[in-house]
Design a protein around this motif. Structure first.
Motif, short mmCIF file in Angstrom:
data_model
loop_
_atom_site.label_atom_id
_atom_site.label_comp_id
_atom_site.label_asym_id
_atom_site.label_seq_id
_atom_site.Cartn_x
_atom_site.Cartn_y
_atom_site.Cartn_z
N LEU A 1 -4.63 -2.72 -13.96
CA LEU A 1 -3.35 -2.37 -13.36
C LEU A 1 -3.40 -2.70 -11.88
O LEU A 1 -4.21 -2.14 -11.13
N LEU A 2 -2.55 -3.64 -11.46
CA LEU A 2 -2.45 -4.03 -10.05
C LEU A 2 -1.15 -3.49 -9.49
O LEU A 2 -0.06 -3.83 -9.97
N LYS A 3 -1.29 -2.61 -8.49
CA LYS A 3 -0.12 -2.05 -7.80
C LYS A 3 -0.10 -2.65 -6.40
O LYS A 3 -1.06 -2.48 -5.64
N VAL A 4 0.99 -3.33 -6.06
CA VAL A 4 1.13 -3.96 -4.76
C VAL A 4 2.09 -3.15 -3.92
O VAL A 4 3.20 -2.83 -4.36
N CYS A 5 1.67 -2.81 -2.70
CA CYS A 5 2.51 -2.01 -1.81
C CYS A 5 3.68 -2.82 -1.32
O CYS A 5 3.53 -3.93 -0.81
N ARG A 6 4.87 -2.26 -1.44
CA ARG A 6 6.10 -2.90 -0.98
C ARG A 6 6.77 -2.13 0.15
O ARG A 6 7.91 -2.38 0.49
N ALA A 7 6.05 -1.18 0.74
CA ALA A 7 6.61 -0.38 1.83
C ALA A 7 6.75 -1.22 3.10
O ALA A 7 6.16 -2.30 3.23
N GLU A 8 7.52 -0.71 4.03
CA GLU A 8 7.88 -1.46 5.24
C GLU A 8 6.66 -1.90 6.05
O GLU A 8 6.61 -3.02 6.55
N ALA A 9 5.68 -1.02 6.22
CA ALA A 9 4.52 -1.38 7.04
C ALA A 9 3.76 -2.56 6.43
O ALA A 9 3.36 -3.48 7.14
N CYS A 10 3.57 -2.55 5.12
CA CYS A 10 2.89 -3.68 4.48
C CYS A 10 3.76 -4.93 4.53
O CYS A 10 3.24 -6.04 4.70
N GLN A 11 5.06 -4.76 4.39
CA GLN A 11 5.95 -5.91 4.49
C GLN A 11 5.86 -6.56 5.87
O GLN A 11 5.82 -7.78 5.99
N ALA A 12 5.77 -5.73 6.90
CA ALA A 12 5.69 -6.25 8.27
C ALA A 12 4.37 -6.99 8.52
O ALA A 12 4.28 -7.80 9.44
N ARG A 13 3.38 -6.72 7.69
CA ARG A 13 2.06 -7.34 7.88
C ARG A 13 1.79 -8.44 6.86
O ARG A 13 0.65 -8.82 6.63
N GLY A 14 2.84 -8.93 6.20
CA GLY A 14 2.68 -10.05 5.27
C GLY A 14 2.70 -9.70 3.80
O GLY A 14 2.31 -10.50 2.96
N GLY A 15 3.19 -8.52 3.49
CA GLY A 15 3.21 -8.07 2.11
C GLY A 15 4.04 -8.93 1.17
O GLY A 15 3.69 -9.08 0.01
N ARG A 16 5.11 -9.52 1.68
CA ARG A 16 5.96 -10.36 0.82
C ARG A 16 5.14 -11.54 0.28
O ARG A 16 5.27 -11.91 -0.88
N GLY A 17 4.27 -12.09 1.11
CA GLY A 17 3.43 -13.19 0.65
C GLY A 17 2.45 -12.75 -0.44
O GLY A 17 2.17 -13.50 -1.38
#
Length: 161
Positions: A82-98
């Motif tokens: 089970l892979l859970k990827v963080c989609r919260a704002e802080a992770c998004q700001a640090r490249g989470g979308r990639g």
């Protein structure tokens, strides 16, 4: 029975009664019971909804509503990993979308899906508490911070994806 097979009502009856009995004295026992059911079968089988509702004097709609509201409850078994990827704002700001894109591309699935071979289920999560170390993910309960595509590839390779 393997976790990929959905148990039928007759198969879950006795074990479900044991789970309910073990939690019946709690105030608001539905959530602990649902967690126990998911721990037993890897998901909350549809065939468990009506017996749970009857046992707790609730409607099937109430039980189904709780199962569908909380993201941690699944109505089908997860993959072996089970892979859970963080989609919260802080992770998004640090490249989470990639990282999200890399995970979906590498696995060939979208959030909420499992690879055809049953190896990995990909789920979104909205904060793992590693905001200063994002982007972050959790693989089989282990946190991984400061992810990039190469580290994600290495994690997925370890679990056979």
């Amino acid at each position: 029975m393997s976790m990929s097979e959905a148990p039928h009502a007759a198969e879950i009856g006795a074990r479900l009664r044991e789970i309910v009995a073990a939690h019946a004295r709690l105030d608001g026992p539905l959530l602990p019971i649902l967690h126990a059911v998911q721990a037993e079968w890897g998901h909350v089988p549809r065939s468990a909804i009506a017996p749970l509702a009857d046992a707790l004097n609730l409607t099937t709609a109430e039980v189904h509503g709780v199962v569908s509201f909380y993201h941690d409850f699944r109505d089908a078994p997860a993959g072996r990993h089970l892979l859970k990827v963080c989609r919260a704002e802080a992770c998004q700001a640090r490249g989470g979308r990639g990282i999200e894109d890399s995970a979906r591309d590498r696995l060939g699935i979208e959030f909420g899906e499992t690879t055809p071979d049953g190896a990995v289920t990909l789920e979104p999560v909205y904060c793992l508490g590693l905001c200063a170390c994002g982007p972050a993910a959790m693989l089989d309960g282990t946190l991984h911070a400061r992810l990039d595509s190469d580290r994600l590839d290495a994690l997925l390779a370890e679990c056979g994806a």
